[in-house]
Enzyme design. Sequence first.
Site, PDB file in Angstrom:
ATOM      1  CD  GLU B  31      19.785 -28.667 -14.919  1.00 16.56           C
ATOM      2  OE1 GLU B  31      20.819 -28.055 -14.630  1.00 16.56           O
ATOM      3  OE2 GLU B  31      18.879 -28.903 -14.086  1.00 16.56           O
ATOM      4  CD  GLU B  62      19.046 -29.128 -10.848  1.00 12.89           C
ATOM      5  OE1 GLU B  62      18.048 -28.516 -10.421  1.00 12.89           O
ATOM      6  OE2 GLU B  62      19.931 -28.580 -11.532  1.00 12.89           O
ATOM      7  CD  GLN B  84      24.912 -27.506 -15.939  1.00 17.28           C
ATOM      8  OE1 GLN B  84      24.525 -26.476 -15.406  1.00 17.28           O
ATOM      9  NE2 GLN B  84      24.577 -27.832 -17.169  1.00 17.28           N
ATOM     10  CG  PHE B  85      28.910 -27.743 -11.303  1.00 11.15           C
ATOM     11  CD1 PHE B  85      30.291 -27.800 -11.130  1.00 11.15           C
ATOM     12  CD2 PHE B  85      28.416 -27.147 -12.452  1.00 11.15           C
ATOM     13  CE1 PHE B  85      31.154 -27.270 -12.084  1.00 11.15           C
ATOM     14  CE2 PHE B  85      29.271 -26.624 -13.410  1.00 11.15           C
ATOM     15  CZ  PHE B  85      30.646 -26.680 -13.224  1.00 11.15           C
ATOM     16  N   GLY B  87      26.853 -29.237  -6.149  1.00  9.37           N
ATOM     17  CA  GLY B  87      25.989 -28.407  -5.312  1.00  9.37           C
ATOM     18  C   GLY B  87      24.563 -28.293  -5.838  1.00  9.37           C
ATOM     19  CG  PHE B  88      23.872 -26.967  -9.199  1.00  7.74           C
ATOM     20  CD1 PHE B  88      23.860 -26.002  -8.197  1.00  7.74           C
ATOM     21  CD2 PHE B  88      24.685 -26.773 -10.299  1.00  7.74           C
ATOM     22  CE1 PHE B  88      24.648 -24.867  -8.295  1.00  7.74           C
ATOM     23  CE2 PHE B  88      25.473 -25.632 -10.395  1.00  7.74           C
ATOM     24  CZ  PHE B  88      25.450 -24.676  -9.403  1.00  7.74           C
ATOM     25  N   PRO B  91      18.344 -29.996  -5.022  1.00  5.94           N
ATOM     26  CG  PRO B  91      18.150 -28.167  -6.481  1.00  5.94           C
ATOM     27  CD  PRO B  91      19.174 -29.048  -5.803  1.00  5.94           C
ATOM     28  CG  HIS B 131      30.029 -24.262  -9.477  1.00  9.61           C
ATOM     29  ND1 HIS B 131      29.309 -23.217  -8.957  1.00  9.61           N
ATOM     30  CD2 HIS B 131      29.573 -24.417 -10.742  1.00  9.61           C
ATOM     31  CE1 HIS B 131      28.473 -22.762  -9.875  1.00  9.61           C
ATOM     32  NE2 HIS B 131      28.612 -23.473 -10.968  1.00  9.61           N
TER      33      HIS B 131
HETATM   34  C1  LIG Z   1      19.837 -25.873  -9.228  1.00 10.36           C
HETATM   35  C2  LIG Z   1      20.848 -25.543 -10.276  1.00 10.36           C
HETATM   36  N1  LIG Z   1      20.992 -26.366 -11.332  1.00 10.36           N
HETATM   37  C3  LIG Z   1      21.898 -26.093 -12.291  1.00 10.36           C
HETATM   38  C4  LIG Z   1      22.679 -24.990 -12.201  1.00 10.36           C
HETATM   39  C5  LIG Z   1      23.728 -24.696 -13.258  1.00 10.36           C
HETATM   40  N2  LIG Z   1      23.317 -23.521 -14.036  1.00 10.36           N
HETATM   41  C6  LIG Z   1      23.802 -22.302 -13.744  1.00 10.36           C
HETATM   42  S1  LIG Z   1      23.102 -21.121 -14.651  1.00 10.36           S
HETATM   43  C7  LIG Z   1      22.134 -22.225 -15.488  1.00 10.36           C
HETATM   44  C8  LIG Z   1      21.171 -21.723 -16.518  1.00 10.36           C
HETATM   45  C9  LIG Z   1      20.266 -20.673 -15.958  1.00 10.36           C
HETATM   46  O1  LIG Z   1      19.409 -20.209 -16.923  1.00 10.36           O
HETATM   47  P1  LIG Z   1      18.374 -19.068 -16.641  1.00 10.36           P
HETATM   48  O2  LIG Z   1      17.584 -19.362 -15.405  1.00 10.36           O
HETATM   49  O3  LIG Z   1      17.600 -18.846 -17.880  1.00 10.36           O
HETATM   50  O4  LIG Z   1      19.264 -17.788 -16.307  1.00 10.36           O
HETATM   51  P2  LIG Z   1      20.403 -17.079 -17.198  1.00 10.36           P
HETATM   52  O5  LIG Z   1      21.729 -17.634 -16.753  1.00 10.36           O
HETATM   53  O6  LIG Z   1      20.123 -17.341 -18.628  1.00 10.36           O
HETATM   54  O7  LIG Z   1      20.337 -15.642 -16.856  1.00 10.36           O
HETATM   55  C10 LIG Z   1      22.388 -23.519 -15.046  1.00 10.36           C
HETATM   56  C11 LIG Z   1      21.763 -24.730 -15.570  1.00 10.36           C
HETATM   57  C12 LIG Z   1      22.505 -24.151 -11.082  1.00 10.36           C
HETATM   58  N3  LIG Z   1      23.242 -23.045 -10.911  1.00 10.36           N
HETATM   59  N4  LIG Z   1      21.584 -24.442 -10.138  1.00 10.36           N
END
Ligand SMILES: Cc1ncc(C[n+]2csc(CCOP(=O)(O)OP(=O)(O)O)c2C)c(N)n1
Lengths: 379, 326
Positions: B31, B62, B84-85, B87-88, B91, B131
């Site tokens: 990502e 993921e 990415q981190f 804790g992710f 999934p 994180h």
């Molecule tokens: C399972 C997971 N993967 C990756 C992340 C890291 N991350 C945090 S916000 C984000 C993007 C989220 O996009 P969206 O769902 O469109 O929501 P927005 O932040 O744009 O409101 C990512 C990849 C996460 N928090 N959780």
Amino acid sequence: MSVSSATTEVVDPVPGAGAPHLPQQPDLVQLLTPEGERVEHPDYAVDVSAEELRGLYRDLALVRRWDVEATALQRQGELGIWASLLGQEAAQIGAGRAMADTDTAFPTYREHGVAWTRGVDPLHVISLFRGVDNGGWDPVATRFNLYTVVIGAQTLHATGYAMGLQRDGAESATLAFLGDGATSQGEVNEAMIWAASFSAPVVFFCQNNQYAISVPLERQSRVPLYRRAAGFGFPGVRVDGNDVLAVLAVTRAALAAARDGQGPTFIEAFTYRMGAHTTSDDPTRYRLASELEEWKLRDPIARVKAYLSRSGAADAGFFAGVEAEADELAARIRRGTVEMPDPPGTAMFDQVYAEQTPPLAAQQAEFEAYQASFAGGGH
Amino acid sequence: MATETLTIGKALNLGLRRAMEDDAKVVLMGEDIGRLGGVFRITDGLQKDFGEDRVVDTPLAEAGILGTAVGLAMRGYRPVCEIQFDGFVFPAYNQIVTQVAKIHARSRGRLPMPIVIRIPFGGGIGAVEHHSESPEAYFAHTPGLKVVAVSNPVDAYWGIQQAIAHPDPIVFLEPKRRYWEKAPVDREATPDPLFASRVVRGGDDVTVLAYGPMVKTALQAAEAAAEEGRSLEVVDLRTVSPLDLDPVFDSVRRTGRCVVVHEAPVTLGLGAEIAARVTESCFHSLEAPVLRVGGYDTPYPPSKLEEEYLPDLDRVLDAVDRALQF
Ligand SMILES: Cc1ncc(C[n+]2csc(CCOP(=O)(O)OP(=O)(O)O)c2C)c(N)n1
């Protein structure tokens, strides 16, 4: 301080000027145009009094000020990070105000506007981003669940909670918030399958702010998001996410249908994240400044202000009053943030379990003894 | 010039670049790793030079990243997945432990799984929840996976290339709070083998074991201990699975004392396994029980408490004192 100027900066240009150049969204439900003109929609009539409309404006303005203040506090090192809602105020206030008191919200980490409508103290949200706790509000009393950082997980919780409401014969519903990026997660798709299969009283409220951090919507979906709902077997609707009235009307209708036993709805609030993803992000790496400029013309607050002024529903005194209230709120947030005490070290052992275990109690005692050893010592 | 001073982050970036130049089958997936260069900028500039087919900005899923990596690996590709981190990763956990880890054995070697799963792990950066976690034990407990945790730019540069070239799936843990640490890297040297621990500071009184972000903490503790006339031998484990403990046994047989340091909660963590092994192999040389220093058995706390949660040099020195008091 740029705090107050940032509020007006986005609001002041003639609202909607140039907006006709923006890509048209034929399926978009809209009740208030970017120019601030009231229009009708055959499926979503909404009757709001002048007073309600002023209330919505106040919500929008105060939440924006909160957000601007929090961003400034992060820049000054008072918050570890901040996820801004700039540009998404109407989507959140519209959705939040559409809820009945007995409905329950399941937010992501960006729903400060919804939190506001549920009566959550901004400082309880700030404390999470300051690293003091994981969210200081009471999710049961406010019916605003804790923020969920792991993308998409809360959509399943909202669905399960809705199934509980359904079993209990409660006439209420849940509102699950998610982003456009979140729609790619397996868990979100599972939530929609569950919701459809059990006809659960849940409304999925997707704020399509066009990006998941740097990744544009095209990488998540080949079809407009609202059309995905058809594949799960429930209605999907796309609403102008920068139009607080339209969001209010559409969400009210969807929640009413859910409470009425008609099952889930997917709402795509078509909007734009005007700021960075979070304060750690650098949007210049992945989007053009001109895109932001175009969206500024669709500012969610400017159009309400224009409509209120033009229709005579509010005068300069009202706007000055809201401005003064925003100043006060910002000052309270600032003061409350810098004065917020750090938690005691033992807080991390609290409530790990409903019933503390002997090994963890021993570890806590060890921790306390170790901390105490520094108190008098020359460390 | 073959030797350059690099941060861990830059060393990983250059290592990935070289692995991609060396093998056209290497594909990066994750990502925000393309135009943004990843949230930590580890893949900065790689999409520009290698194209969108080799540095793939994936949808936000993921399980999708790891599940499709399995299929790509079956087709002879070498996917390098960025989570990415820490804790992710969960999934994707199902795909990693039920599929990635087991397909080689289930197919009796017919289906290769040369997948690298890069995870920035550990705390200390002031982030919000999910994180800052240390999930290494979950993976090390799963047969079929290998787990590596680098601590410095040299190992970052070579380790990522070795992991990518390796035929088995590797969870590659990057110490996120050390991404900005610098050291000279000789890019023409012959690297140490990937699955080998290394004595990074010699000493006689106590053997201190660490990996990833805690290596620096252990070295700081050794520095402080030296001022008090105590000599700590510090071993950088480098590989979590397989464990390379022979150098550790040699060290403990000399020092008679052993302290294991990690950020993850102590209970059932890696330290437990190491303590058991050291005890089995060095029982007659031990002057004290093998002691563990780690995170508390609590969820990783909000950032205002992470200094108290994370082992620091004082807690390492405290354990060293206790070991010496036996
Ligand atoms: C399972 C997971 N993967 C990756 C992340 C890291 N991350 C945090 S916000 C984000 C993007 C989220 O996009 P969206 O769902 O469109 O929501 P927005 O932040 O744009 O409101 C990512 C990849 C996460 N928090 N959780």
